[in-house]
Design a protein around this motif. Structure first.
Motif, PDB file in Angstrom:
ATOM      1  N   VAL A  44       2.106  -2.043   9.885  1.00  0.00           N
ATOM      2  CA  VAL A  44       3.050  -2.043   9.477  1.00  0.00           C
ATOM      3  C   VAL A  44       4.769  -3.216   9.518  1.00  0.00           C
ATOM      4  O   VAL A  44       5.485  -3.093   9.702  1.00  0.00           O
ATOM      5  N   THR A  91      -5.598   2.704   5.130  1.00  0.00           N
ATOM      6  CA  THR A  91      -5.336   1.637   4.093  1.00  0.00           C
ATOM      7  C   THR A  91      -4.699   1.190   4.702  1.00  0.00           C
ATOM      8  O   THR A  91      -5.290  -0.251   4.915  1.00  0.00           O
ATOM      9  N   SER A  92      -3.004   1.242   4.543  1.00  0.00           N
ATOM     10  CA  SER A  92      -2.090   0.492   5.754  1.00  0.00           C
ATOM     11  C   SER A  92      -2.514   0.337   6.915  1.00  0.00           C
ATOM     12  O   SER A  92      -2.463  -1.333   7.255  1.00  0.00           O
ATOM     13  N   ALA A 104       0.825  -0.788  -0.410  1.00  0.00           N
ATOM     14  CA  ALA A 104      -0.237  -0.491  -0.285  1.00  0.00           C
ATOM     15  C   ALA A 104       0.634   1.422   0.164  1.00  0.00           C
ATOM     16  O   ALA A 104       1.693   1.110  -0.201  1.00  0.00           O
ATOM     17  N   THR A 105       0.373   2.550   0.104  1.00  0.00           N
ATOM     18  CA  THR A 105       1.237   3.386  -0.080  1.00  0.00           C
ATOM     19  C   THR A 105       0.361   4.494   1.540  1.00  0.00           C
ATOM     20  O   THR A 105      -0.674   4.247   1.401  1.00  0.00           O
ATOM     21  N   ALA A 106       0.721   5.016   1.382  1.00  0.00           N
ATOM     22  CA  ALA A 106       0.382   5.828   2.338  1.00  0.00           C
ATOM     23  C   ALA A 106       0.396   7.342   2.196  1.00  0.00           C
ATOM     24  O   ALA A 106       1.290   8.564   1.922  1.00  0.00           O
ATOM     25  N   GLY A 138      -3.384  -3.992   7.313  1.00  0.00           N
ATOM     26  CA  GLY A 138      -2.177  -4.667   8.874  1.00  0.00           C
ATOM     27  C   GLY A 138      -2.996  -5.096  10.023  1.00  0.00           C
ATOM     28  O   GLY A 138      -2.866  -6.244  10.209  1.00  0.00           O
ATOM     29  N   VAL A 194       2.833  -6.670   5.251  1.00  0.00           N
ATOM     30  CA  VAL A 194       2.251  -5.292   4.598  1.00  0.00           C
ATOM     31  C   VAL A 194       3.293  -4.917   4.315  1.00  0.00           C
ATOM     32  O   VAL A 194       3.804  -4.050   5.354  1.00  0.00           O
ATOM     33  N   CYS A 195       3.773  -3.798   3.485  1.00  0.00           N
ATOM     34  CA  CYS A 195       5.080  -2.901   3.528  1.00  0.00           C
ATOM     35  C   CYS A 195       3.863  -1.709   2.213  1.00  0.00           C
ATOM     36  O   CYS A 195       2.804  -1.664   2.002  1.00  0.00           O
ATOM     37  N   VAL A 196       4.664  -0.423   2.432  1.00  0.00           N
ATOM     38  CA  VAL A 196       4.092   0.718   2.151  1.00  0.00           C
ATOM     39  C   VAL A 196       5.391   1.822   2.435  1.00  0.00           C
ATOM     40  O   VAL A 196       5.965   1.401   2.197  1.00  0.00           O
ATOM     41  N   THR A 212      -1.205  -4.708  -5.006  1.00  0.00           N
ATOM     42  CA  THR A 212      -0.787  -3.855  -4.764  1.00  0.00           C
ATOM     43  C   THR A 212      -2.052  -2.990  -5.480  1.00  0.00           C
ATOM     44  O   THR A 212      -3.079  -3.511  -6.214  1.00  0.00           O
TER      45      THR A 212
END
Length: 367
Positions: free
Chosen positions: A269, A206-207, A199-201, A211, A223-225, A324
């Protein structure tokens, strides 16, 4: 304005309760009318044994991932008694959140005011106004939140404050949130439990939702941001320093903030990546070439990180799936991210990053 401030409304009045019930029904009905957003497959060599998907949030009626957030924020505020008939909803946003909130405000029949920088593009203002909102301009972008609070106080309205309430407004246990939707759509795929979700922030909501949902259902997914070049989220996550800041605004619209916002939950995260803006733009252009879909810059940021994770899996001879997000359509950025002249003005050279992606997709090695 304190969002918990009591508004001078007679809550025992049957007419007010009838209005509130109807407003909530309209917001919930919007979700019922919407088919779930698609999972698009990004083609990878079959021999790798890895599937890469993009959750296409651009197909919402307001065109972005922020449609889910706006729906949750409106339900949260309505159920808390913060929105009343005839009183405006105010938000500090010049992007997709403002567009989506304008839509929901129109849906329930209340005014909507977006506090935006005076430099906001005419196209963004047009989209906000198309959905029934109005723009309130400020000269200094750093004053947007303060002006939103003051404007809500002057008008007797409600400051929605997406950056504070994004993580608490969304039901992370289910209710067809984005994480639950991803797992349901993957249920018949060869790897139904993804190895990674990227995800992005922008707010961090959303993250936080993804998560928490992963942990709640005891999935093994990580989970990766992915954070853009100019943003404070990565530094806060890495150092734990709540005062970590970035001294300039993000060039990747919709994500990245000078500091980590209250809705960002670092403990939800597992990994973060700092992605150069040129890499984000190279990835979004690669997406168009490979899948035939234009997407915004935040999609490129997430896709770059997702492909890097895929490269690590290939190198380690691991199989599995990676997901993604496709956050919004690229047609909104024809004069920026898809413009070579704009790239030159910004001093961005995407060629080395595009070459990295091309070589990886053909040779399987991340250089």
């Amino acid at each position: 304005m304190d969002s918990t401030k009591t508004i001078d409304v007679d809550r025992t009045d049957p007419a007010h309760r009838a209005w509130l019930n109807e407003a909530i029904r309209r917001v919930q009905a919007d979700a019922n009318r919407s088919a779930d957003t698609h999972l698009l497959r990004f083609p990878l060599p079959e021999r790798w044994g890895i599937d890469l998907y993009l959750k296409d949030e651009s197909t919402h009626v307001t065109g972005s991932l922020k449609h889910r957030l706006a729906r949750s924020l409106f339900l949260y505020a309505l159920c808390n008694g913060w929105i009343s008939p005839g009183r405006p909803v105010v938000e500090s946003s010049s992007g997709s959140t403002a567009v989506s909130e304008a839509y929901f405000a129109s849906l329930i029949g209340v005014p909507f005011i977006a506090v935006v920088p005076r430099t906001t593009s005419r196209e963004k203002c047009r989209l906000i106004e198309f959905h029934g909102g109005q723009c309130h301009f400020v000269d200094d972008p750093s004053t947007m939140a303060a002006e939103s609070i003051a404007l809500a106080a002057r008008t007797g309205g409600h400051y929605m404050d997406q950056f504070t309430y994004a993580e608490r407004a969304t039901d992370w246990r289910g209710n067809n949130n984005i994480a639950e939707s991803i797992y349901r759509q993957l249920s018949l795929e060869r790897y139904p439990e993804p190895a990674w979700i990227v995800a992005t922030a922008g707010t961090g909501g959303t993250s936080a939702t993804i998560g928490r949902y992963v942990r709640y259902l005891q999935h093994q997914t990580l989970v990766c941001v992915a954070d853009p070049e100019f943003s404070g989220f990565f530094d806060f996550w890495e150092s734990g320093d709540e005062n970590a800041r970035c001294d300039r605004s993000s060039r990747i619209e919709g994500i990245g903030r000078p500091r980590a916002e209250p809705s960002f939950v670092p403990g939800a995260v597992d990994r973060m990546m700092k992605v150069p803006d040129a890499a984000s733009i190279a990835a979004m252009r690669t997406l168009e070439r490979v899948v035939g879909r234009k997407a915004g810059g935040s999609t490129g940021t997430g896709l770059w990180s997702a492909l890097k994770i895929v490269a690590e899996m290939v190198a380690d001879q691991r199989t599995g799936s990676v997901v993604t997000l496709l956050g919004d359509p690229g047609e909104r950025y024809l004069d920026t991210y898809y413009s070579d002249a704009w790239l030159a003005e910004q001093g961005l050279d995407i060629a080395p990053y595009a070459d990295t992606l091309d070589r990886f997709l053909t040779e399987g090695v991340w250089r």
